[in-house]
Design a protein around this motif. Structure first.
Motif, PDB file in Angstrom:
ATOM      1  N   ILE B  59      -2.810   7.419 -18.226  1.00  0.00           N
ATOM      2  CA  ILE B  59      -4.323   8.669 -18.508  1.00  0.00           C
ATOM      3  C   ILE B  59      -3.957   8.748 -20.068  1.00  0.00           C
ATOM      4  N   GLN B  60      -3.079   8.854 -21.109  1.00  0.00           N
ATOM      5  CA  GLN B  60      -3.414   8.252 -21.857  1.00  0.00           C
ATOM      6  C   GLN B  60      -3.351   6.758 -22.628  1.00  0.00           C
ATOM      7  N   GLY B  61      -3.670   6.249 -21.705  1.00  0.00           N
ATOM      8  CA  GLY B  61      -3.677   4.812 -22.518  1.00  0.00           C
ATOM      9  C   GLY B  61      -2.657   3.547 -23.305  1.00  0.00           C
ATOM     10  N   LEU B  62      -0.995   4.132 -22.805  1.00  0.00           N
ATOM     11  CA  LEU B  62      -0.405   3.245 -23.307  1.00  0.00           C
ATOM     12  C   LEU B  62      -0.134   2.653 -22.712  1.00  0.00           C
ATOM     13  N   THR B  64      -0.508  -0.656 -22.234  1.00  0.00           N
ATOM     14  CA  THR B  64      -0.791  -1.871 -22.965  1.00  0.00           C
ATOM     15  C   THR B  64       0.349  -2.203 -23.494  1.00  0.00           C
ATOM     16  N   ALA B  66       1.711  -4.029 -25.724  1.00  0.00           N
ATOM     17  CA  ALA B  66       1.625  -3.354 -26.654  1.00  0.00           C
ATOM     18  C   ALA B  66       2.620  -2.576 -26.937  1.00  0.00           C
ATOM     19  N   LEU B  67       2.069  -1.202 -26.428  1.00  0.00           N
ATOM     20  CA  LEU B  67       2.406  -0.433 -27.170  1.00  0.00           C
ATOM     21  C   LEU B  67       3.815   0.482 -25.604  1.00  0.00           C
ATOM     22  N   ASP B  69       5.799  -1.357 -24.984  1.00  0.00           N
ATOM     23  CA  ASP B  69       7.690  -1.473 -26.328  1.00  0.00           C
ATOM     24  C   ASP B  69       7.569  -0.351 -26.734  1.00  0.00           C
ATOM     25  N   HIS B  70       7.074   0.100 -27.228  1.00  0.00           N
ATOM     26  CA  HIS B  70       7.407   1.511 -27.642  1.00  0.00           C
ATOM     27  C   HIS B  70       7.800   3.002 -27.204  1.00  0.00           C
ATOM     28  N   PHE B 168      -1.406  10.510 -31.477  1.00  0.00           N
ATOM     29  CA  PHE B 168      -1.211  10.040 -31.530  1.00  0.00           C
ATOM     30  C   PHE B 168       0.646   9.357 -31.113  1.00  0.00           C
ATOM     31  N   LYS B 171       2.116  11.987 -28.416  1.00  0.00           N
ATOM     32  CA  LYS B 171       1.686  10.728 -27.212  1.00  0.00           C
ATOM     33  C   LYS B 171       2.865   9.728 -26.726  1.00  0.00           C
ATOM     34  N   LEU B 172       3.258   9.055 -27.604  1.00  0.00           N
ATOM     35  CA  LEU B 172       4.407   8.180 -28.151  1.00  0.00           C
ATOM     36  C   LEU B 172       5.928   9.410 -27.122  1.00  0.00           C
TER      37      LEU B 172
END
Lengths: 977, 244
Positions: B59-62, B64, B66-67, B69-70, B168, B171-172
């Protein structure tokens, strides 16, 4: 005069003071430099906010001034913005001005300065700029923390399609920083050593949670990012309209379009504003809003619907008269009243609108979802309407809607109500037909009727009454009641004529009667038979009109194939009709349907007029006849398939094809035609064009030849399947003659043989009588009396042999020896056996000369051994003698026979046998092969007795080391001296 | 420190009241084995990232590469598996209850993001806590005379007040929190699996072995209770790859 002097003095003073003022304000050069310039940064809007004052203004002085503002980025020399700001300035007024930066302010330091000029017409010499203020720096980077990487702007809200500039600030000066928009790398422009900017053009909405833009350092995995909230563009509300149901409340509706709500921004709000009253209401719903109508009889309304979010506002307006926007509420309490078979009264109510308002209501009547009646009724509160021309026992749906009569705007919603009309007596007589047949010698009529249609039944049919009336003699009416849903019954009648009435009954009463007259005659009269062609629409049946007064015609047929029980169908036709099309969903291609056309007389009696048969679509035969071959001669044979039924075929059989494969090289006969079969074989074909001809004689054949034949029927579509050919071989031309001769001959021979058998004794006596006894011979008596009285006939039995040596090669047979009376097994005869003729002990006188009886029937090989020594010869008796040797008697007989043969009675046929004469006594016996009771050795034999040995065995001398069994048979009475 | 203690005091009271309320409203099963099985099953269910973390990232577009990994668990946000193993059974249950209470509180803030999943997970957590209460009662009534052990403070789910972070970062943070939550439930499941079939066990969950002991028992750990051994190196695997 004094007063005048006072006025003059005052005027001069005022003039002087004005002059002084003008000289002060207007004539002086104006150094109105902006002072106290302060710059602040607003990160939310990415704005630089400036404020300053102009101190040099005199008290109450108010001047129009122009302030020129310069903005530099990164360094003062890099001017990126120059703008003139005009305003009216008062003394001590703090002036404000804002500037929105495209580049996020956190990414670069900005420097601002300004100067001013008086732009007031009252001061003509005022057209020169003041000095620049000093540069003021706005550096938002100072507010940042110590993170190594920052991305800006944070949480920016933009509309879809906007252009957005994004930048990052890197504390660690590295080149390997990558930035991504939703995971896709983007490339920007480096503005400074540590600042890079990215311009995102025409950004699109991705999700309500925002678009993720992030940058990461390849080393250390440092991540910085922002969420860009891209809102959909707020749309203008569509289809905005307002209406009232009761003149008290207005309901406004619209299509809101896309929802622009984001995490950062709530969905757009809607506000309703009425300009005449100046009232405003915030709508709670996205697509509708209620408005309370004022009590002051306001008739005209001008509504503005305002949609807004953080980024945009949209509005739409309508102007209307309240009474022209009346949309009545749905009527209620719609009920049927006094429902009969053909009429019903509908009642309903409506919500009142204002005082004494009239509504126009529309009453619709539907059946099977089709509107069949529509009525308009004007009412105030209560509505009522009588519906007529209804069908009995039918379900209807009545529905009502209303509209404001004064100004029609919209119909209300419908209110619906179902109801059923009452039943009525059936309105039409049932359609009846009959089928006559004889059952056990009695005429029997099967009555069939079709169920009444719903239109004519007028209710549920409960039973059928069948009334039978004898027309030939008065009798009591017979009434049968047959409960529904039966569709047939069977009546057994006599030879009289009967009139049958059939009525259908429902709960209300009977239908009109259907009358049919039948007689005891089944009516199997022969009528014309014809064919009927089938089409896509069915069978087009036509017939000759009945001469006389026919009241109508009936076409009768069975729906199913002939081999299935008949589902009788019929069709009534008028008296002037001579053709019709019979269609049925049950008709199938390849099935023969038989139609019968009846004429109905004025006496309601049916007479068969014609018979028709046809196929909806003819097909090729599906099977071939079973062909029987007969009358086979050397030149012809007959084929027959009389069991083949042409009626049950999928088409009209037009004839048959007889295929004949001739012998190789033979040409087709004249009546046949040459044809090529699908498997490329050539054969002769004969066409029989008469379907009733079911025999065929194949002629002109060659004797002793193989022919193959095959018979298949054909219709207009084609012939039957290609089956296997049947082979037939024509016989020899003369064989029958030979049979006629040989058979009697064989019979005769048999007769003769039987006779001979019966007369065998007689024949024996006549043809080969017994050998006469020499003692009884007259010749003997004659010799005795005349020549030598001592002469006598030698008896073989008087000759006593000294010894008998039996030589035999064992062949698995078991021989019982005379001397020992002991049987030897096969293994004991693995060596040749010798039959010695040995002298008895008492007559034995030691070695002496041998006495040999010469037998001239020896073969040469045997005769070469003329001495009496042993010579081993494999003894083997001729087949007739070998078996009997197993017993002593047979052995003696064999010896005797040999003896007799030695006297010259050997038949010519035994010339190939070796005859071994009596042998010399064995010089050395085979010790190992001797039996338990070996005979005494004898040096010589005085008597020779030959034995028959097959030539092959005799010619094969035994080997020296071969082990032969040697057995001596001794017997007192058996010695031959 | 004092301020921190002051903050924890009312929190403990609230948790205690919550614990009591659950106890008062639920009817406990007296079967240890059955209760343990339920707890294990619930832990298995709650460690499943498809219930919370995966939909949140989507939902949050995380979601991907690259994200992803975080989106790792913040070190120290939740008790580590080793720390849980070091607790007594009662202590384990108390810590579990307290941590889940904080998770529940934090999930409420995520309601806007995951309305359906949040409700479902909330129900699961409440059911799990009810079973924790029942298990605690059961253990307490058994012969195990255990010295009351203070509840291990849960440091993670309530971060110290920081300047308002941007969307941002939020979200993380939420992603990391959910990641830690699933990892924590996985560890809980592992510890529960080590609980024996009998309720009368030693103070620790499983016997430890001496340094020279080669038996397949876990090694003895020193200072497990002296320090808060949060996991610092363990990353949450994708669903189905959680370490077993």
């Amino acid at each position: 005069m004094a007063l005048f002097a006072v006025f003059q003095t005052t005027y001069l003073l005022a003039l002087l003071s004005l002059r002084t003022y003008e000289s002060e304000v207007l004539s002086e050069p104006l150094p109105l430099t902006p002072e106290s310039l302060k710059v602040s940064v607003n990160s939310t809007c990415q704005c630089l906010h400036l404020q300053w004052t102009v101190h040099s203004l005199a008290y109450h002085q108010e001047l129009k001034m122009v302030f020129q503002i310069q903005i530099s980025r990164f360094k003062t020399s890099n001017v990126i913005w120059v703008e003139n700001y005009s305003t009216t300035v008062k003394q001590n007024q703090v002036l404000h001005w804002s500037w929105e930066s495209e580049l996020p302010l956190e990414c670069a330091a900005h420097f601002i300065r300004m100067r001013s000029v008086v732009d007031d017409s009252r001061i003509p010499e005022s057209g020169f700029w003041s000095n620049w203020s000093s540069w003021e720096e706005a550096d938002a980077q100072n507010l940042l923390g110590h993170d190594p990487l920052f991305v800006f702007p944070k949480d920016k809200l933009v509309e879809e399609g906007s252009n957005v500039t994004i930048c990052y600030v890197s504390r660690i000066h590295q080149d390997n920083i990558s930035c991504y928009l939703e995971g896709v790398q983007i490339h920007g422009e480096q503005l400074d050593r540590s600042v890079t900017a990215f311009e995102l053009k025409n950004v699109s909405f991705i999700r309500k949670k925002g678009t993720n833009v992030f940058c990461k350092m390849e080393q250390g995995g440092v991540l910085g990012g922002i969420v860009l909230f891209v809102s959909k563009v707020l749309q203008e509300p569509k289809d905005f309209s307002c209406e009232t149901q009761d003149l008290k409340t207005l309901t406004c509706t619209w299509d809101p379009g896309s929802d622009t709500g984001l995490t950062k921004q709530p969905s757009q709000s809607y506000t309703l504003f009425e300009s005449f009253s100046g009232k405003r209401t915030l709508c709670k719903h996205r697509n509708w809003c209620n408005w309370q109508v004022a009590q002051d009889s306001q008739e005209t309304y001008n509504f503005t619907l305002l949609a807004e979010n953080y980024l945009r506002k949209r509005s739409v307006s309508i102007l209307f008269n309240l009474t022209q926007r009346v949309h009545p509420m749905t009527p209620y309490n719609l009920f049927p009243k006094n429902v009969g078979a053909t009429n019903a009264t509908m009642t309903w109510k409506v919500h009142s609108i204002g005082n004494n308002s009239t509504l126009l209501c529309q009453l619709e009547l539907l059946t099977e979802e089709k509107v069949i009646q529509q009525h308009n009724v004007s009412i105030k509160v209560n509505g009522e309407y009588l519906l007529s021309e209804l069908e009995p026992d039918t379900e209807y749906v009545a529905r009502v809607r209303c509209a404001y009569t004064k100004h029609f705007w919209k119909w209300s919603e419908f209110i619906s109500q179902k109801f059923n009309t009452a039943e009525a007596a059936p309105s039409e007589a049932p359609d009846v037909w009959r089928n006559m047949k004889m059952v056990s010698g009695h005429p029997t009529v099967s009555l069939f009727w079709k169920p009444l249609s719903k239109v004519h039944a007028n209710g549920k049919i409960l039973f059928y009454n069948v009334t039978v009336e004898n027309l030939d003699k008065p009798s009591r009416l017979e009434v049968l009641s047959i409960p529904a849903p039966a569709r047939s019954t069977e009546l057994t009648l006599d030879q009289c004529s009967y009139q049958i009435h059939v009525t259908a009954h429902n709960s209300v009463g009977p239908s009109p009667a259907s009358v049919i007259v039948v007689s005891g005659d089944p009516g199997n009269e022969e009528v014309e038979k014809g064919r009927v062609n089938g089409t896509e629409d069915g069978f087009s049946v036509s017939w000759k009109p009945q001469s006389g007064d026919a009241t109508g015609y009936v076409v009768e047929w069975c729906d199913g194939p002939q081999d299935l029980p008949c589902v009788l169908q019929w069709k009534n036709l008028g008296p002037n009709t001579t053709s019709t099309v019979i269609s049925s969903g049950a008709f199938r291609p390849g099935v023969r349907y038989n139609f019968r056309i009846y004429g109905i007389s004025t006496k309601r009696m049916a007479h068969l007029l014609e018979k028709k048969a046809g196929y909806l679509e003819e097909l090729a035969p599906s099977d071939n006849p079973q062909v029987v071959m007969s009358n086979l001669t050397s030149h012809s044979f007959t084929l027959s398939w009389k069991d083949y039924s042409t009626e049950s075929q999928p088409g009209f059989i037009q004839g048959y094809h007889v295929y004949l494969k001739p012998k190789a090289g033979e040409q087709c006969h004249q009546a046949f035609e040459k044809t090529v079969l699908p498997e490329d074989s050539v054969c002769c074909k004969y066409t029989i064009d008469n379907p009733e001809q079911k025999t065929f004689v194949v002629e002109n054949l060659q004797p002793e030849s193989v022919y193959e034949f095959f018979v298949t029927p054909y219709t207009s579509v084609g012939e039957g399947p290609l089956d296997a050919f049947t082979k037939v071989t024509t016989p020899d031309e003369y064989s029958h003659i030979l049979i006629r001769i040989i058979l009697p001959m064989v019979f005769c021979v048999l007769i003769v043989m039987i006779i001979c058998y019966l007369k065998s004794q007689w024949l024996k006596e006549k043809c080969y009588p017994d050998i006469p006894d020499p003692y009884k011979s007259s010749v003997l008596s004659l010799i005795k009396s005349k020549e030598n009285p001592h002469l006598t006939i030698m008896n073989v039995n008087d000759c006593v042999p000294d010894a008998i040596e039996v030589i035999n090669k064992p062949e698995g047979s078991k021989i019982q020896f005379l001397g020992t009376r002991k049987s030897l097994t096969e293994t004991e005869f693995t060596k040749p056996a010798y039959l010695y003729l040995l002298p008895t002990e008492k007559n034995y006188s030691g070695p002496g000369p041998c006495i040999c009886f010469e037998n001239f029937t020896y073969n040469q090989a045997a005769s070469d051994f003329a001495s009496c020594g042993h010579f081993p010869v494999t003894p083997q008796a001729p087949p007739p003698q070998l078996g009997p040797l197993t017993s002593p008697e047979n052995l003696l007989k064999a010896l005797e026979q040999n003896y007799m043969n030695s006297l010259g009675e050997i038949p010519a046929g035994e010339a190939n046998l070796n005859y071994v004469s009596q042998l010399a006594s064995p010089t050395s016996g085979d010790k190992d092969s001797l039996p338990t009771n070996p005979p005494e050795p004898a040096l010589c034999s005085e008597y020779k007795m030959q034995m028959a040995i097959p030539l092959g065995l005799a010619s094969a001398p035994p080997r020296e080391n071969s082990s032969l069994s040697s057995t001596t048979l001794l017997g007192q009475g058996e010695h031959c001296s | 420190m004092r301020a921190q203690r002051m903050r924890r005091t009312p929190l403990s009271v609230i948790l205690g009241l919550l614990f009591l309320s659950v106890a008062a409203t639920s009817k406990c099963s007296g079967k240890y084995h059955e209760l343990l099985l339920q707890l294990r099953h619930q832990a298995n269910l709650m460690q499943d990232t498809s219930t919370l973390l995966d939909p949140y990232m989507r939902i949050q577009g995380l979601d991907t590469p690259a994200l992803k990994d975080h989106c790792r668990e913040c070190p120290g946000a939740f008790p580590s598996e080793d720390a849980l193993r070091g607790l007594s059974r009662q202590g384990f249950l108390r810590t579990l209850n307290a941590t889940l209470g904080l998770v529940l509180h934090r999930l409420t803030a995520l309601y806007q993001d995951l309305p359906e999943a949040q409700q479902l997970v909330g129900l699961n957590i409440r059911g799990f806590r009810s079973n924790i209460h029942c298990m605690s009662q059961l253990l307490r009534s058994s012969s195990e005379a255990e010295t009351p052990e203070p509840t291990q403070p849960s440091p993670g789910p309530t971060p110290p007040p920081t300047p308002p972070s941007d969307a941002f970062q939020q979200k993380l943070k939420s992603c990391r929190f959910l990641c830690g939550y699933h990892r924590f439930m996985h560890s809980v499941g592992q510890v529960l699996r080590e609980w024996g079939e009998s309720r009368s066990r030693s103070r620790r969950h499983s016997p430890c072995r001496a340094p020279g002991d080669t038996a397949l028992a876990r090694p003895c750990r020193g200072g497990a209770r002296r320090t808060w051994p949060f996991r610092r190196d363990r990353r949450l695997m994708p669903r189905g790859q959680l370490p077993r």
